[in-house]
Design an enzyme around this catalytic site. Structure first.
Site, PDB file in Angstrom:
ATOM      1  CG  PHE A 147      -5.786  -0.725   5.818  1.00  0.00           C
ATOM      2  CD1 PHE A 147      -5.068   0.305   6.390  1.00  0.00           C
ATOM      3  CD2 PHE A 147      -5.083  -1.684   5.544  1.00  0.00           C
ATOM      4  CE1 PHE A 147      -3.872  -0.070   7.378  1.00  0.00           C
ATOM      5  CE2 PHE A 147      -3.456  -1.881   6.017  1.00  0.00           C
ATOM      6  CZ  PHE A 147      -3.315  -1.370   6.678  1.00  0.00           C
ATOM      7  CD  GLN A 261      -2.296  -6.339  -2.427  1.00  0.00           C
ATOM      8  OE1 GLN A 261      -1.938  -6.776  -1.173  1.00  0.00           O
ATOM      9  NE2 GLN A 261      -4.080  -6.813  -2.412  1.00  0.00           N
ATOM     10  CG  HIS A 263       1.291  -3.147  -0.115  1.00  0.00           C
ATOM     11  ND1 HIS A 263       1.723  -1.436  -0.437  1.00  0.00           N
ATOM     12  CD2 HIS A 263       1.143  -3.150   0.854  1.00  0.00           C
ATOM     13  CE1 HIS A 263       1.147  -1.401   0.483  1.00  0.00           C
ATOM     14  NE2 HIS A 263       0.772  -1.878   1.569  1.00  0.00           N
ATOM     15  CG  LEU A 280       4.577  -3.373   3.619  1.00  0.00           C
ATOM     16  CD1 LEU A 280       3.983  -2.731   1.729  1.00  0.00           C
ATOM     17  CD2 LEU A 280       3.800  -4.120   4.012  1.00  0.00           C
ATOM     18  CD  GLU A 283      -4.163   0.311   1.994  1.00  0.00           C
ATOM     19  OE1 GLU A 283      -5.072  -0.094   1.807  1.00  0.00           O
ATOM     20  OE2 GLU A 283      -3.270  -0.686   1.778  1.00  0.00           O
ATOM     21  NE  ARG A 314      -3.217  -3.176   0.527  1.00  0.00           N
ATOM     22  CZ  ARG A 314      -2.684  -4.313   1.159  1.00  0.00           C
ATOM     23  NH1 ARG A 314      -2.401  -5.146   1.530  1.00  0.00           N
ATOM     24  NH2 ARG A 314      -2.881  -3.208   3.114  1.00  0.00           N
ATOM     25  CG  HIS A 378       2.604  -6.292  -0.006  1.00  0.00           C
ATOM     26  ND1 HIS A 378       2.836  -6.655   1.527  1.00  0.00           N
ATOM     27  CD2 HIS A 378       1.027  -6.345   0.741  1.00  0.00           C
ATOM     28  CE1 HIS A 378       3.002  -6.685   2.635  1.00  0.00           C
ATOM     29  NE2 HIS A 378       1.577  -6.790   2.077  1.00  0.00           N
ATOM     30  NE  ARG A 413      -2.916  -9.450   1.427  1.00  0.00           N
ATOM     31  CZ  ARG A 413      -3.221  -8.543   2.411  1.00  0.00           C
ATOM     32  NH1 ARG A 413      -4.056  -8.212   3.727  1.00  0.00           N
ATOM     33  NH2 ARG A 413      -1.744  -7.967   2.431  1.00  0.00           N
TER      34      ARG A 413
END
Length: 607
Positions: A147, A261, A263, A280, A283, A314, A378, A413
């Site tokens: 990730f 955040q 995304h 979404l 990721e 991100r 997000h 995050r």
């Protein structure tokens, strides 16, 4: 407990919207429910808290806005972090902590970071024991994928439906423990005197019946505030700031609200339809090798992040995509291309089944074609300030878990840490309450009388004769946040946004209702009251933080400044919001050593 803070007098009005309605002498009929622990929110964090309590012999009551099992957790697709070392034996929880702090730009609560990262291997094995069907390696270990911004393959997963698998596992465990649950309950206010919490006022949205919950402990697990934005990854009726707003109006402090955040990869509505706009694209697509291209066919992340490319943090990837679109290198539909078609079809269908099926239903075969994506709101790093060793807020009896709480993530995050947070802090809160005893849930007569007046005010509020539907004001608020508190910010646009939010709050005196307490309009009005409370906090925090750090980017202050390596807190005073700052503290020597060792993702493993 959180550190000492200013001592304002608390405004006890039911909400920023409801306070405008005329108080009446009527006392509404209500159902009075007593429980030792009330858990507001039925996603992973709330259910894990309930499980821990039940395993210690305490029967909590879990309440949710929707049907049982229908929680935002199910939309967390890509995975959950724990330093298991399934592929990379050099990984350990200290490096996980170092990655989390670096992604959070060192304003994370270091206690939160250490508590979560050290506990996660045990929590993950516990989930496996409870039946969570993790993908496995050929050798039978829990599989792990890359990730963004992680030094090693640390993200365990169940295809690309990890959140749903997690919640299903927890709910089955909760059912085996016979934990009571009440669904379709809309909480409108916590019952608090500014020093301790005594319960909550709610509505059964199916019957319109008032519910008064009396309890010694309230655990807020009601999500974050990403739905403040028009383009967001949640469903419209979730993540509407319920948890932070309820805590704030009860007297608790909020932390880091300016950090929202975005995304990098949300679906583009002009391509896939309004229903899918902002939803979404996990990721995991990039974690399994997906590449980003602009309309010129350029793999543009080579310019922005030549080492980590698509798996940089991100905020870095989201700003890169936004820049490409703003400078005219986006698609006709207002996005960029995300392409994983270079991978084998069987690999894609095995590792990303949910994404494959979703886009196939929209006429796109992702094994052959790229998809169009753009940044989407997000996750809220900000939320309720808690003590991460107990989950307690500054208000006696009030706890916060999951996305409602703040401190772990700092300025941004790390992907895969949200699900990790839910199961760690849920276990901590349940264990703490059990260890210290639930105590008595006696509500003082004066507090009960105030609660009854609040219910009467809600009746008058619904009967008010206006000409504006709450949905219109929510739409206006979301436009303001999109345009004035988005990925790129500056003094002028933030100040304009704050003035516009205050104007929307003034217009709530003109709301119109049909259908009473069971109507969609009433529920939207309550959501609007929460959203206005927290939207103001986001804008005020963003104005105060005169630097760029993580997800907060000020074009007029583009550099990260050492003087701003601190947190901004918001307290609720009778004269309005009071902002103040504190230092985040230093990590332990073990974590500082891991930071100094300089681990970093090696993207070439995916090439």
């Amino acid at each position: 407990m959180p550190p000492e803070r200013p001592n304002p007098r608390w405004d006890q009005s039911p909400s920023s919207v409801i306070s405008e309605c005329e108080q009446t002498a009527r006392t509404s009929d209500y159902e009075h429910i007593t429980t030792p622990v009330l858990i507001i929110g039925a996603g992973a964090a709330g259910v894990r808290t309930a499980i821990e309590l039940a395993e210690h012999g305490i029967e909590p009551l879990v309440i949710g806005k929707r049907d049982h099992g229908d929680a935002h957790t199910t939309w967390a697709a890509g995975g959950i972090n724990a330093a298991l070392g399934s592929h990379d034996p050099d990984d350990d929880w200290r490096i996980h902590a170092a990655d989390t702090l670096q992604e959070g730009h060192f304003i994370n609560d270091p206690v939160a970071v250490e508590v979560v990262t050290e506990a996660m291997p045990e929590r993950l094995r516990e989930l496996a024991e409870w039946g969570m069907p993790f993908d496995r390696t050929n050798g039978g270990r829990i599989d792990q994928r890359y990730f963004g911004a992680q030094s090693f393959r640390r993200t365990a997963f169940v295809g690309d439906r990890t959140g749903k698998a997690l919640l299903d596992t927890l709910i089955e465990r909760a059912k085996s423990l016979h934990i009571p649950y009440r669904e379709n309950v809309l909480v409108t206010e916590l019952i608090s005197d500014g020093n301790r919490v005594y319960g909550a006022i709610a509505i059964d949205v199916e019957t319109g019946q008032f519910l008064l919950f009396e309890t010694a402990h309230v655990v807020l697990a009601a999500g974050g505030c990403s739905a403040l934005y028009g383009r967001h990854s949640s469903r419209d009726d979730e993540n509407t700031a319920d948890g932070p707003a309820l805590a704030y109006r009860a007297g608790a402090d909020l932390l880091d609200l300016e950090f929202v955040q975005f995304h990098p990869t949300g679906m583009v509505g002009d391509r896939y339809g309004e229903t899918w706009d902002g939803r979404l694209v996990t990721e995991a697509v990039r974690g399994e090798g997906g590449r980003l291209y602009n309309s010129h066919g350029e793999r543009f992340m080579k310019r922005y992040s030549p080492v980590q490319l698509e798996l940089d943090a991100r905020d870095v990837v989201a700003r890169a995509i936004a820049t490409e679109i703003d400078e005219g290198r986006g698609t006709d539909n207002g996005g960029v291309y995300l392409d994983i078609s270079h991978q084998d079809t069987a690999f894609i269908r095995e590792r990303l089944p949910r994404m494959f099926e979703r886009f196939q239903s929209l006429g796109v075969d992702i094994s052959e074609q790229p998809i169009e994506v753009a940044p989407t709101a997000h996750y809220s790093m900000g939320g309720v300030d808690i003590d991460w060793t107990t989950g307690r807020t500054a208000i006696d009896g009030l706890f916060a878990v999951g996305e409602t709480a703040a401190g772990l993530h700092g300025a941004n995050r790390l992907g895969g840490n949200s699900l990790a947070e839910t199961v760690v802090v849920g276990q901590i809160v349940g264990s703490h309450i059990a260890a210290h005893g639930v105590g008595e849930s006696t509500m003082p007569d004066g507090v009960l009388a105030d609660a009854e007046r609040t219910m009467s005010a809600l009746v008058s509020f619904v009967e008010s004769d206006g000409n504006v539907h709450p949905s219109a004001l929510i739409a206006d608020l979301r436009r303001v946040m999109d345009e004035h508190a988005g990925i790129f910010r500056d003094e002028r646009t933030l100040q304009q946004g704050l003035e516009m939010v205050n104007d929307i709050a003034d217009r709530t005196t003109t709301l119109r209702f049909t259908g009473g307490l069971t109507s969609e309009a009433f529920e939207l009005a309550i959501d609007l009251s929460y959203m206005l409370t927290v939207a103001e906090g986001v804008l005020r925090g963003a104005l105060k933080r005169k630097e760029s750090r993580g997800a907060h980017f000020r074009t007029d202050f583009p550099e990260t400044r050492k003087v701003w390596q601190k947190n901004i807190l918001s307290a609720h005073a009778n004269t309005g919001s009071t902002l103040w700052c504190r230092e985040p503290g230093r990590p332990s020597s073990a974590i500082e050593s891991a930071i100094d060792e300089g681990y970093e993702l090696e993207y070439h493993h995916l090439e």
